[in-house]
Design a protein around this motif. Sequence first.
Motif, mmCIF file in Angstrom:
data_model
loop_
_atom_site.group_PDB
_atom_site.id
_atom_site.type_symbol
_atom_site.label_atom_id
_atom_site.label_comp_id
_atom_site.label_asym_id
_atom_site.label_seq_id
_atom_site.Cartn_x
_atom_site.Cartn_y
_atom_site.Cartn_z
ATOM 1 N N GLY A 10 -3.344 -7.042 13.185
ATOM 2 C CA GLY A 10 -3.404 -8.041 14.244
ATOM 3 C C GLY A 10 -3.313 -7.418 15.627
ATOM 4 O O GLY A 10 -3.998 -7.854 16.565
ATOM 5 N N LEU A 11 -2.485 -6.381 15.764
ATOM 6 C CA LEU A 11 -2.360 -5.689 17.049
ATOM 7 C C LEU A 11 -3.688 -5.054 17.450
ATOM 8 O O LEU A 11 -4.102 -5.150 18.618
ATOM 9 C CB LEU A 11 -1.265 -4.621 16.949
ATOM 10 C CG LEU A 11 -1.106 -3.691 18.158
ATOM 11 C CD1 LEU A 11 -0.775 -4.485 19.415
ATOM 12 C CD2 LEU A 11 -0.026 -2.641 17.879
ATOM 13 N N HIS A 48 0.258 -13.497 19.270
ATOM 14 C CA HIS A 48 -0.469 -14.482 18.457
ATOM 15 C C HIS A 48 -1.217 -13.810 17.324
ATOM 16 O O HIS A 48 -1.160 -14.255 16.165
ATOM 17 C CB HIS A 48 -1.443 -15.265 19.331
ATOM 18 C CG HIS A 48 -2.485 -15.994 18.549
ATOM 19 N ND1 HIS A 48 -2.226 -17.162 17.867
ATOM 20 C CD2 HIS A 48 -3.796 -15.696 18.299
ATOM 21 C CE1 HIS A 48 -3.321 -17.572 17.253
ATOM 22 N NE2 HIS A 48 -4.285 -16.707 17.498
ATOM 23 N N TRP A 49 -1.909 -12.719 17.625
ATOM 24 C CA TRP A 49 -2.716 -12.027 16.608
ATOM 25 C C TRP A 49 -1.835 -11.351 15.567
ATOM 26 O O TRP A 49 -2.155 -11.352 14.373
ATOM 27 C CB TRP A 49 -3.615 -10.990 17.291
ATOM 28 C CG TRP A 49 -4.632 -11.614 18.190
ATOM 29 C CD1 TRP A 49 -4.525 -11.856 19.520
ATOM 30 C CD2 TRP A 49 -5.908 -12.122 17.795
ATOM 31 N NE1 TRP A 49 -5.657 -12.474 19.992
ATOM 32 C CE2 TRP A 49 -6.526 -12.643 18.966
ATOM 33 C CE3 TRP A 49 -6.607 -12.167 16.589
ATOM 34 C CZ2 TRP A 49 -7.794 -13.210 18.938
ATOM 35 C CZ3 TRP A 49 -7.877 -12.733 16.559
ATOM 36 C CH2 TRP A 49 -8.458 -13.246 17.724
ATOM 37 N N ILE A 50 -0.727 -10.790 16.005
ATOM 38 C CA ILE A 50 0.198 -10.121 15.075
ATOM 39 C C ILE A 50 0.788 -11.132 14.094
ATOM 40 O O ILE A 50 0.785 -10.928 12.877
ATOM 41 C CB ILE A 50 1.319 -9.408 15.858
ATOM 42 C CG1 ILE A 50 0.732 -8.253 16.682
ATOM 43 C CG2 ILE A 50 2.403 -8.903 14.915
ATOM 44 C CD1 ILE A 50 1.695 -7.667 17.692
ATOM 45 N N LYS A 51 1.272 -12.250 14.610
ATOM 46 C CA LYS A 51 1.869 -13.277 13.748
ATOM 47 C C LYS A 51 0.829 -13.908 12.839
ATOM 48 O O LYS A 51 1.124 -14.251 11.680
ATOM 49 C CB LYS A 51 2.552 -14.345 14.601
ATOM 50 C CG LYS A 51 3.846 -13.888 15.251
ATOM 51 C CD LYS A 51 4.544 -15.039 15.949
ATOM 52 C CE LYS A 51 5.901 -14.610 16.492
ATOM 53 N NZ LYS A 51 6.611 -15.727 17.153
ATOM 54 N N ALA A 52 -0.393 -14.068 13.335
ATOM 55 C CA ALA A 52 -1.450 -14.678 12.519
ATOM 56 C C ALA A 52 -1.735 -13.847 11.280
ATOM 57 O O ALA A 52 -1.878 -14.381 10.172
ATOM 58 C CB ALA A 52 -2.726 -14.845 13.352
ATOM 59 N N GLU A 53 -1.807 -12.520 11.432
ATOM 60 C CA GLU A 53 -2.058 -11.649 10.288
ATOM 61 C C GLU A 53 -0.880 -11.664 9.317
ATOM 62 O O GLU A 53 -1.065 -11.662 8.101
ATOM 63 C CB GLU A 53 -2.329 -10.213 10.758
ATOM 64 C CG GLU A 53 -3.625 -10.026 11.516
ATOM 65 C CD GLU A 53 -4.847 -10.325 10.667
ATOM 66 O OE1 GLU A 53 -4.843 -10.009 9.461
ATOM 67 O OE2 GLU A 53 -5.822 -10.880 11.220
ATOM 68 N N LEU A 100 1.250 -16.130 3.171
ATOM 69 C CA LEU A 100 0.679 -17.238 2.406
ATOM 70 C C LEU A 100 -0.134 -16.750 1.214
ATOM 71 O O LEU A 100 -0.220 -17.433 0.195
ATOM 72 C CB LEU A 100 -0.198 -18.102 3.314
ATOM 73 C CG LEU A 100 0.569 -18.907 4.370
ATOM 74 C CD1 LEU A 100 -0.390 -19.541 5.362
ATOM 75 C CD2 LEU A 100 1.422 -19.975 3.711
ATOM 76 N N ARG A 101 -0.733 -15.565 1.315
ATOM 77 C CA ARG A 101 -1.496 -15.015 0.188
ATOM 78 C C ARG A 101 -0.586 -14.488 -0.910
ATOM 79 O O ARG A 101 -0.955 -14.495 -2.084
ATOM 80 C CB ARG A 101 -2.395 -13.859 0.659
ATOM 81 C CG ARG A 101 -3.606 -14.270 1.447
ATOM 82 C CD ARG A 101 -4.626 -13.125 1.483
ATOM 83 N NE ARG A 101 -4.047 -11.859 1.864
ATOM 84 C CZ ARG A 101 -3.991 -11.397 3.105
ATOM 85 N NH1 ARG A 101 -4.461 -12.125 4.102
ATOM 86 N NH2 ARG A 101 -3.454 -10.221 3.373
ATOM 87 N N ASN A 102 0.588 -14.018 -0.542
ATOM 88 C CA ASN A 102 1.406 -13.266 -1.503
ATOM 89 C C ASN A 102 2.737 -13.902 -1.857
ATOM 90 O O ASN A 102 3.403 -13.429 -2.785
ATOM 91 C CB ASN A 102 1.680 -11.853 -0.945
ATOM 92 C CG ASN A 102 0.417 -11.038 -0.815
ATOM 93 O OD1 ASN A 102 -0.060 -10.451 -1.774
ATOM 94 N ND2 ASN A 102 -0.149 -11.007 0.383
#
Length: 285
Positions: A86-87, A108-113, A119-121
């Motif tokens: 995300g960074l 925002h991008w760091i938290k999104a990733e 959620l996937r794992n």
Amino acid sequence: MGKSLQLVEALSPGQNLEAYVRSVSAIPILTKEEESELARSLFFDNDLDAARRLVMSHMRFVVHVAKTYSGYGLSQGDLIQEGNVGLMKAVKRFDPTMGVRLVSFAVHWIKAEMHEFILRNWRIVKVATTKAQRKLFFNLRSKKKGLNWLTNDEVKAMAEDLGVDQAVVRQMEGRMSSSDMAFDASVGDDDERAYQSPAYFLEDHSNDPARKLEDENWEADSNLRLAEAMGQLDERSKDILMQRWLSEQKSTLHELAAQYQVSAERIRQLEKNAMKKIKVAMLEA
């Protein structure tokens, strides 16, 4: 080459997480002027060395964000690695003319990733798929520090705050509180425990004569439709599909390009068009 290798190693925490944290914490923090200069070099001149320095100087912040998600039972190293992705996305999209610091834009991008990774794992079965469900998931997770269920007042307050029904909050809480179960029995389980696994509750239809006949008829019908659809193609398209998909030793795009004296991209287009015609013909048959 050495700088690129340094960045690659920094993006992957590896097994020694403490050493990684010490390493990224030792990287100097950029001043506002240094950050602005590097960001402009990247934005206007595509300076990759500037991008590397921007990424590495903010990796300590990714570690800090990852620690806030420690309650999900997932590896801190994996969370950091996802946050680093995300960074990098943030650095690539950062516009220094907007007048904000990179850290404010990158969070925002760091938290999104990290959210996507959690959620996937966190569960084999997805607990949240829509944007509203994801927001509810993380709000519930932050509220539920213990194992106790939410009270009626807490459910009501959260439902009003997020603009959803109370039943939706209860449903998400139930999903989060449930645990995954292995489909097959675990190695070493005794007979009593093994027969409790879901696999033993499925009926075996593999030797059902009616099911076998149905499968054979379906296969014969599919083969007939495929043969009729192939017959509608021109010889070149038919040969391309045969060599690409139906032969034991399948040909590559470049091998067929040399055979027909055209580009590999042209072979790919012919293959794609032929597949579309096959699909339409089989549906209409």
